[in-house]
Design a protein around this motif. Structure first.
Motif, PDB file in Angstrom:
ATOM      1  N   LEU A 189      -2.554  -1.384  -5.492  1.00  0.00           N
ATOM      2  CA  LEU A 189      -2.225  -2.808  -5.470  1.00  0.00           C
ATOM      3  C   LEU A 189      -1.060  -3.129  -6.406  1.00  0.00           C
ATOM      4  O   LEU A 189      -0.228  -3.986  -6.097  1.00  0.00           O
ATOM      5  CB  LEU A 189      -3.452  -3.637  -5.850  1.00  0.00           C
ATOM      6  CG  LEU A 189      -4.549  -3.689  -4.783  1.00  0.00           C
ATOM      7  CD1 LEU A 189      -5.864  -4.182  -5.375  1.00  0.00           C
ATOM      8  CD2 LEU A 189      -4.116  -4.571  -3.614  1.00  0.00           C
ATOM      9  N   GLN A 190      -0.966  -2.420  -7.532  1.00  0.00           N
ATOM     10  CA  GLN A 190       0.162  -2.624  -8.437  1.00  0.00           C
ATOM     11  C   GLN A 190       1.463  -2.173  -7.774  1.00  0.00           C
ATOM     12  O   GLN A 190       2.478  -2.874  -7.841  1.00  0.00           O
ATOM     13  CB  GLN A 190      -0.065  -1.855  -9.743  1.00  0.00           C
ATOM     14  CG  GLN A 190      -1.147  -2.478 -10.614  1.00  0.00           C
ATOM     15  CD  GLN A 190      -1.459  -1.613 -11.800  1.00  0.00           C
ATOM     16  OE1 GLN A 190      -0.618  -1.460 -12.689  1.00  0.00           O
ATOM     17  NE2 GLN A 190      -2.653  -1.033 -11.833  1.00  0.00           N
ATOM     18  N   ARG A 191       1.429  -1.029  -7.127  1.00  0.00           N
ATOM     19  CA  ARG A 191       2.634  -0.527  -6.449  1.00  0.00           C
ATOM     20  C   ARG A 191       3.085  -1.469  -5.337  1.00  0.00           C
ATOM     21  O   ARG A 191       4.283  -1.596  -5.072  1.00  0.00           O
ATOM     22  CB  ARG A 191       2.399   0.879  -5.901  1.00  0.00           C
ATOM     23  CG  ARG A 191       2.358   1.930  -6.984  1.00  0.00           C
ATOM     24  CD  ARG A 191       2.232   3.349  -6.423  1.00  0.00           C
ATOM     25  NE  ARG A 191       1.909   4.274  -7.482  1.00  0.00           N
ATOM     26  CZ  ARG A 191       0.676   4.680  -7.787  1.00  0.00           C
ATOM     27  NH1 ARG A 191      -0.358   4.277  -7.070  1.00  0.00           N
ATOM     28  NH2 ARG A 191       0.464   5.499  -8.791  1.00  0.00           N
ATOM     29  N   SER A 192       2.125  -2.132  -4.676  1.00  0.00           N
ATOM     30  CA  SER A 192       2.458  -3.047  -3.584  1.00  0.00           C
ATOM     31  C   SER A 192       3.024  -4.373  -4.089  1.00  0.00           C
ATOM     32  O   SER A 192       3.574  -5.143  -3.307  1.00  0.00           O
ATOM     33  CB  SER A 192       1.217  -3.332  -2.731  1.00  0.00           C
ATOM     34  OG  SER A 192       0.359  -4.272  -3.380  1.00  0.00           O
ATOM     35  N   GLY A 193       2.863  -4.656  -5.390  1.00  0.00           N
ATOM     36  CA  GLY A 193       3.339  -5.911  -5.960  1.00  0.00           C
ATOM     37  C   GLY A 193       2.299  -7.010  -5.988  1.00  0.00           C
ATOM     38  O   GLY A 193       2.537  -8.079  -6.538  1.00  0.00           O
ATOM     39  N   LYS A 194       1.153  -6.773  -5.395  1.00  0.00           N
ATOM     40  CA  LYS A 194       0.102  -7.794  -5.378  1.00  0.00           C
ATOM     41  C   LYS A 194      -0.574  -7.937  -6.743  1.00  0.00           C
ATOM     42  O   LYS A 194      -0.983  -9.022  -7.127  1.00  0.00           O
ATOM     43  CB  LYS A 194      -0.921  -7.494  -4.292  1.00  0.00           C
ATOM     44  CG  LYS A 194      -0.303  -7.600  -2.903  1.00  0.00           C
ATOM     45  CD  LYS A 194      -1.313  -7.711  -1.825  1.00  0.00           C
ATOM     46  CE  LYS A 194      -0.636  -7.834  -0.482  1.00  0.00           C
ATOM     47  NZ  LYS A 194      -0.018  -9.151  -0.292  1.00  0.00           N
ATOM     48  N   TRP A 195      -0.739  -6.828  -7.460  1.00  0.00           N
ATOM     49  CA  TRP A 195      -1.315  -6.841  -8.810  1.00  0.00           C
ATOM     50  C   TRP A 195      -0.129  -6.654  -9.744  1.00  0.00           C
ATOM     51  O   TRP A 195       0.278  -5.538 -10.057  1.00  0.00           O
ATOM     52  CB  TRP A 195      -2.324  -5.713  -8.953  1.00  0.00           C
ATOM     53  CG  TRP A 195      -3.243  -5.798 -10.127  1.00  0.00           C
ATOM     54  CD1 TRP A 195      -2.980  -6.305 -11.368  1.00  0.00           C
ATOM     55  CD2 TRP A 195      -4.593  -5.340 -10.174  1.00  0.00           C
ATOM     56  NE1 TRP A 195      -4.078  -6.190 -12.173  1.00  0.00           N
ATOM     57  CE2 TRP A 195      -5.093  -5.605 -11.465  1.00  0.00           C
ATOM     58  CE3 TRP A 195      -5.436  -4.729  -9.245  1.00  0.00           C
ATOM     59  CZ2 TRP A 195      -6.385  -5.277 -11.860  1.00  0.00           C
ATOM     60  CZ3 TRP A 195      -6.719  -4.411  -9.636  1.00  0.00           C
ATOM     61  CH2 TRP A 195      -7.194  -4.683 -10.920  1.00  0.00           C
ATOM     62  N   ARG A 196       0.475  -7.763 -10.186  1.00  0.00           N
ATOM     63  CA  ARG A 196       1.741  -7.705 -10.916  1.00  0.00           C
ATOM     64  C   ARG A 196       1.622  -7.169 -12.327  1.00  0.00           C
ATOM     65  O   ARG A 196       2.503  -6.449 -12.801  1.00  0.00           O
ATOM     66  CB  ARG A 196       2.375  -9.084 -10.969  1.00  0.00           C
ATOM     67  CG  ARG A 196       3.004  -9.478  -9.663  1.00  0.00           C
ATOM     68  CD  ARG A 196       3.515 -10.864  -9.765  1.00  0.00           C
ATOM     69  NE  ARG A 196       4.961 -10.899  -9.802  1.00  0.00           N
ATOM     70  CZ  ARG A 196       5.638 -12.022  -9.950  1.00  0.00           C
ATOM     71  NH1 ARG A 196       5.002 -13.157 -10.126  1.00  0.00           N
ATOM     72  NH2 ARG A 196       6.932 -12.004  -9.941  1.00  0.00           N
ATOM     73  N   HIS A 197       0.593  -7.589 -13.034  1.00  0.00           N
ATOM     74  CA  HIS A 197       0.441  -7.181 -14.427  1.00  0.00           C
ATOM     75  C   HIS A 197      -1.031  -6.950 -14.729  1.00  0.00           C
ATOM     76  O   HIS A 197      -1.900  -7.615 -14.170  1.00  0.00           O
ATOM     77  CB  HIS A 197       0.959  -8.268 -15.387  1.00  0.00           C
ATOM     78  CG  HIS A 197       2.370  -8.638 -15.172  1.00  0.00           C
ATOM     79  ND1 HIS A 197       3.415  -7.869 -15.621  1.00  0.00           N
ATOM     80  CD2 HIS A 197       2.929  -9.707 -14.545  1.00  0.00           C
ATOM     81  CE1 HIS A 197       4.563  -8.451 -15.290  1.00  0.00           C
ATOM     82  NE2 HIS A 197       4.288  -9.556 -14.631  1.00  0.00           N
TER      83      HIS A 197
END
Length: 96
Positions: free
Chosen positions: A34-42
């Motif tokens: 999810l972080q790599r996809s940009g959905k989980w930004r930080h």
């Protein structure tokens, strides 16, 4: 849509160590995807707690709900969600 999410984890003491390790490994893989996809930004760890503050960038409340309930550790979490909007005094144009 941006959301600030606090996640507090409380794994039961009686959960077998190998089961807990397997759940944590799935959690890590899911969150990193999810972080790599940009959905989980930080994501930030809260010092001295089994908890984190995270920022999600998703299309809707329903998408955030689906992401959070899909977390392998979800059954062991207390989650608080705060919707965010851009502050008019912000100098950062990229955070809408």
């Amino acid at each position: 849509m941006l959301f600030h999410v606090r996640m507090d984890v409380s794994i039961p003491a009686g959960l077998p160590a190998d089961t807990a390790a397997e759940i944590k490994a799935r959690e890590k893989a899911y969150s990193q995807e999810l972080q790599r996809s940009g959905k989980w930004r930080h994501i930030w760890r809260l010092a001295g707690e089994y908890a984190n503050f995270s920022i999600f960038d998703v299309e809707s409340n329903a998408e955030l709900h689906d992401i959070l309930t899909g977390l392998p550790l979800f059954p062991y979490m207390k989650i608080s969600v705060t919707p965010l909007c851009r502050h008019p005094s912000s100098v950062r144009d990229g955070d809408a």
